[in-house]
Design a protein around this motif. Structure first.
Motif, PDB file in Angstrom:
ATOM      1  N   SER A 103       0.816  -1.217   0.000  1.00 49.89           N
ATOM      2  CA  SER A 103       0.000   0.000   0.000  1.00 49.89           C
ATOM      3  C   SER A 103       0.848   1.265   0.000  1.00 49.89           C
ATOM      4  O   SER A 103       0.385   2.323  -0.426  1.00 49.89           O
ATOM      5  N   GLU A 104       2.078   1.155   0.500  1.00 49.54           N
ATOM      6  CA  GLU A 104       2.958   2.328   0.514  1.00 49.54           C
ATOM      7  C   GLU A 104       4.413   1.907   0.361  1.00 49.54           C
ATOM      8  O   GLU A 104       4.779   0.761   0.656  1.00 49.54           O
ATOM      9  N   ASP A 117       8.018   3.171   1.581  1.00 49.52           N
ATOM     10  CA  ASP A 117       8.777   4.047   2.475  1.00 49.52           C
ATOM     11  C   ASP A 117      10.240   4.008   2.043  1.00 49.52           C
ATOM     12  O   ASP A 117      10.940   3.027   2.276  1.00 49.52           O
ATOM     13  N   ASP A 156       6.560  10.085  -6.581  1.00 49.77           N
ATOM     14  CA  ASP A 156       6.125  11.056  -5.586  1.00 49.77           C
ATOM     15  C   ASP A 156       4.959  11.866  -6.150  1.00 49.77           C
ATOM     16  O   ASP A 156       4.468  11.597  -7.252  1.00 49.77           O
ATOM     17  N   CYS A 215       7.588   8.638   2.559  1.00 53.39           N
ATOM     18  CA  CYS A 215       6.730   7.465   2.518  1.00 53.39           C
ATOM     19  C   CYS A 215       5.590   7.780   1.553  1.00 53.39           C
ATOM     20  O   CYS A 215       4.778   8.671   1.819  1.00 53.39           O
ATOM     21  N   PHE A 216       5.555   7.077   0.454  1.00 55.37           N
ATOM     22  CA  PHE A 216       4.624   7.407  -0.620  1.00 55.37           C
ATOM     23  C   PHE A 216       3.630   6.275  -0.838  1.00 55.37           C
ATOM     24  O   PHE A 216       4.007   5.099  -0.827  1.00 55.37           O
ATOM     25  N   PRO A 217       2.347   6.621  -1.038  1.00 59.00           N
ATOM     26  CA  PRO A 217       1.379   5.573  -1.374  1.00 59.00           C
ATOM     27  C   PRO A 217       1.703   4.968  -2.735  1.00 59.00           C
ATOM     28  O   PRO A 217       2.301   5.628  -3.586  1.00 59.00           O
TER      29      PRO A 217
END
Length: 922
Positions: free
Chosen positions: A226-227, A229, A252, A402-404
């Motif tokens: 889901s993400e 990091d 991003d 931390c990007f979805p």
């Protein structure tokens, strides 16, 4: 034998003036991604129907329907193809039983061909259809060893039986031809090519995806995640995804890419924008997905380079057969390594092409900082490996976070897709391209055009396509009165046009068809060569721009010549002095980049800049080349006045006759670059330059630097700069509004010149006695005060409003009233500390300390250590204990420093004495 794609193309079409293509067969479109692959026949829709390429020591010709290999009307081409594929004249030709009629066609053209159901020990040319599933490995190795392969087929029917999403990886023909960067696709090729002209052969359409394969690959790689990091302890680079079979995985919010993957040949690649991502436990789910995808779900050995020991442990914990390897070895299904060495570039590329999986990571911003003037896209070792896979590591960094996991819309961004939509907007004029895509395309396009394209048809065709786009759109007339937004179509055109010329496209070709533009070429430069004598010595610690007094006009090509003795010695040439990069500006009053450099690694070189500019020779630091002569053709003299050398008559003549819009006023210590229109108001530059030399001498004196300077400082005016009203550097940059105050002696003597001296002061600051961020905008002003008082005769209270006595007193009380917090000690408050010392002890201690710091064997790196060293050194220099004074200002005085200075006399004149307790707590 033909070696380059252009020569090979001519050999394949020798005597073929038109294509007599059979109307019956329905071909498929061929997808070309390999750097060696090139189109031979392209239909009017831009679809490739016949292509050629090479792999290892051998060659391939790929035809999009086997029926083309069985038609006598194509005999002239087939004869050429077989002769081009032959490793040597007369080498044997074998034909698979599936193409038996081809034997008759070839024999009719004088080629002795034999039906041969198996390859055997054939060492010449083999002809086969694209449906054979038994000879895949043998055919690949046959070509790799030097054989020639003529193969034909279509994949649309196979796709209807097996699925469109399996064509790339499972269609039998692709298991062979993909190693050379050519794929059969499930897309129908348009027919109606009878008597198609030869000129149609190289006009490609823009392709960016193929079937559903890539979306499925993205889903597999991001399954269960889901993400992402990527706070893994390092600063990642941005990635450029440019290949038709490459795709982003991690993005991003601005579509900056930090994870990507690609198919290539029979294999696969996953790229991370920093090697730290490959070892971080928080990235474990993705890394496991990546290794499974790279191995295509099959069990196999995973080799991990010894520099990634933690990754090996991480993979081993999850049951993967993993071992450390110093380099790529045989027998591996997946190999994992960093992107900092290209010693095995070819082996890695062949490993992937023949079915291997490569997991690789690294950043390129550090390499770029250590190799100024060199293209990261061309020279960074990782990109030597990666460019051919369809992605590259950029010198620009990306803020970790931390990007979805990107949503489908974000994941669909691709350089080629964005470029295709950009082309549609330019063609139709009534469509909008999403602004986030447009902004990303601007940077991606500029980066892509830096990949070396010469001799690589895949890149050269993209260059031609972009050139035609720009010819269609014209160049926007950007100026201060007519600015353009940075996320606009116009800004993208400006960037692409600039980089296209930098990549080697002739300005004149790019400008064909342009009507109105900012690039005026009505002024014809002299075709005669102009010889310029320059000094090739540079004893300074930085590169030196040497003015030639010449200007290359907008859109013109100039030719530079030098002797063999100085070629390839580190010299560069540069067009344009306006080196500020405006890519981060929200609005543009000029193109973001309007200057360019070339390494002079040969005796003669053609150079050009779309925007024109003054012409410079860049001499590297430490150079001892001595006097030399450089010859420039197709440039015009620019206004140039050198103090002590240029006569009044020479100045008047050059200022009246010059076609150049910019000129320079120079001394041995400073050079001012300003518009010619401003120089025409200056009848005699000598008085103002003598004043400048006095000021420069004062700057050198306070800084304890040699005079004349090792290299002259430079101040350049520009219509728009990258930061502030002015900013320091080499050169110092200022706005056009500042020009008059730089060249008006009367105003300088009466009103002062705070801003320019402030920036020159920045250039004198040194790490050892600088305490950023506190003193960054403070100590530079010591030079402004010094020059105004000692040269211009303007007291500090009048030199700047912030130094009036009431303002100074107010700042002192406010700072001390708050308890003298160090976080507030900056700019004018910080300057006050130094001014109080100077007003009692004079300038001499500063000059002495600046000299001493140049020879100190070791200086602390942290602010606290550096500040305490300054307190001790200044106290020793003036023979007073200054620890209480600095402590009152909020400095973090260390106990041992205070104790070591206690033996010195108390400073009776301390201006802060009323605020200092007589008993110290130490």
């Amino acid at each position: 034998m033909a070696t380059t794609p252009m020569v090979a193309f001519e050999a394949l079409l020798n005597g073929v003036t038109s294509w007599d293509v059979p109307e019956g067969p329905i071909p498929c479109e061929l997808l070309l991604i390999g750097e060696a692959a090139f189109p031979v026949l392209v239909n009017k829709k831009g679809q490739v129907l016949i292509a050629a390429s090479s792999y290892g020591r051998g060659r391939l010709v790929v035809v999009s329907h086997e029926g083309y290999l069985l038609d006598a009307g194509l005999a002239p081409f087939l004869l050429n193809a077989v002769n081009w594929l032959r490793p040597s004249p007369g080498a044997p030709v074998g034909v698979h039983t599936s193409l038996k009629p081809l034997v008759t066609i070839l024999r009719g053209s004088g080629i002795e061909a034999q039906v041969q159901p198996e390859l055997g020990d054939l060492s010449g040319v083999y002809c086969i259809n694209a449906y054979n599933e038994t000879l895949t490995t043998e055919l690949v190795q046959f070509v790799k060893r030097g054989g020639g392969l003529l193969i034909g087929g279509q994949a649309w029917y196979w796709a209807s039986q097996h699925g469109c999403d399996k064509v790339l990886s499972r269609f039998p023909g692709n298991l062979v031809t993909s190693v050379a960067g050519v794929y059969f696709t499930d897309t129908y090729g348009e027919r109606g090519l009878r008597r198609c002209p030869r000129s149609r052969s190289r006009k490609l359409a823009l392709r960016y995806v193929c079937g559903e394969d890539l979306r499925q690959d993205q889903d597999q790689l991001l399954e269960g995640i889901s993400e992402l990091d990527i706070n893994t302890g390092g600063l990642p680079s941005q990635l450029l995804v440019h290949g038709a079979l490459a795709f982003p995985l991690g993005l991003d919010a601005s579509l900056g890419c930090f994870l990507a993957a690609a198919r290539y040949g029979q294999g696969r690649v996953v790229l991370a924008a920093h090697e730290g991502m490959l070892c971080a436990p928080k990235m474990r789910p993705f890394l496991l997905n990546a290794v499974r995808w790279l191995s295509r779900g099959q069990t196999g050995k995973v080799g991990v380079n010894t520099s990634l020991e933690n990754l090996c442990a991480l993979l081993s914990e999850h049951g993967l057969e993993c071992s450390l390897k110093p380099h790529l070895t045989s027998g591996l299904a997946v190999y994992c390594c960093k992107a900092y060495s290209d010693s095995q570039a070819k082996q890695l590329q062949e490993f992937v092409a023949e079915g291997g999986g490569l997991l690789i990571g690294g950043q390129a911003w550090w390499w770029a900082s250590q190799n100024p003037g060199h293209s990261t896209l061309a020279g960074f070792p990782g990109n030597v490996i990666l460019n051919c896979f369809g992605f590259s590591i950029l010198p620009q960094s990306l803020n970790p976070g931390c990007f979805p996991v990107p949503n489908p819309q974000m994941r669909s961004y691709h350089f080629r897709k964005a470029l295709s939509e950009f082309q549609a907007v330019l063609n139709q004029g009534n469509r909008n391209l999403e602004k986030s895509w447009l902004a990303k395309l601007r940077g991606d396009g500029a980066a892509f055009l830096q990949i070396p394209a010469e001799g690589v048809p895949a890149y050269m065709s993209m260059h031609r396509l972009i050139r035609k786009m720009l010819q269609l759109s014209g160049l926007p007339a950007v100026s201060r009165k007519n600015p353009v937004a940075s996320d606009s179509l116009e800004a993208t055109v400006l960037c692409l046009a600039t980089e296209l010329v930098h990549s080697g496209t002739d300005c004149s070709k790019l400008m064909q068809g342009w009507g109105t533009s900012t690039c005026h070429c009505s002024l014809d430069p002299s075709v005669h060569s102009i010889a310029v004598d320059i000094d090739g010595n540079n004893p300074g610690n930085g590169e030196c721009w040497v003015s030639t007094g010449l200007y290359v006009l907008n859109g013109q090509n100039a030719e530079v010549s030098l002797s063999e003795a100085v070629a390839d010695t580190g010299l560069k040439v540069q067009i344009g002095c306006h080196t500020d990069d405006l890519n981060k500006a929200s609005k543009l009053s000029r193109a973001p980049i309007v200057s360019h450099r070339w390494c002079m690694n040969k005796t003669k070189q053609s150079v050009s800049c779309l925007w024109g500019g003054l012409f410079y020779v860049i001499v590297p630091k430490g150079s001892k080349l001595g006097p030399m002569s450089i010859t420039i053709k197709s440039a015009v003299p620019a206004p140039y006045y050198k103090l002590g050398k240029t006569s009044q008559e020479e100045w008047k003549s050059c200022i009246q006759e010059s076609l150049a819009p910019w000129g320079e006023l120079a001394t041995d210590n400073i050079i001012l670059t300003v518009p010619t229109e401003n120089l025409r108001t200056l009848e005699d530059p000598e008085p103002v330059l003598r004043l400048w030399d006095e000021m420069m001498q004062a700057i050198a004196r306070l800084a304890a630097q040699p005079f004349p300077f090792h290299r002259p400082e430079r101040i350049v005016a520009d219509v728009q700069i990258s930061a502030g009203w002015m900013h320091s550097g080499y050169p110092i940059m200022c706005h056009l509004e500042s020009v008059q105050e730089l060249i008006n002696e009367t105003n300088m003597r009466s009103r002062g010149l705070w801003g320019a001296i402030h920036e020159l002061g920045h250039n004198q600051q040194r790490h050892g006695w600088e305490f950023p961020p506190h003193t960054t905008e403070a100590t530079c002003n010591l030079w402004s005060v010094y020059v105004h008082e000692t040269v211009l005769g303007i007291p500090r209270a009048q030199a700047h409003p912030a130094l009036s006595p009431p303002e100074r007193e107010k700042r002192i009380k406010e700072h001390l009233g708050k308890g003298a917090p160090l976080c507030n000690w900056n700019v004018w408050t910080a300057l006050e500390t130094y001014l109080q010392l100077q007003e009692v002890f004079g300038w001499e201690p500063f000059t002495q300390l600046f000299a001493e710091y140049q020879t100190l064997p070791s200086i602390p790196k942290d602010n606290t250590g550096k500040m305490n060293l300054w307190v001790r050194k200044f106290s020793e220099k003036v023979r007073k204990n200054l620890a209480p004074f600095f402590k009152a200002w909020g400095w973090p005085i260390q106990k041992e420093v205070a104790e070591s200075l206690a033996c010195l006399p108390w400073w009776e004149e301390n201006p802060l004495r009323v605020h200092i307790h007589t008993e110290e707590p130490w």
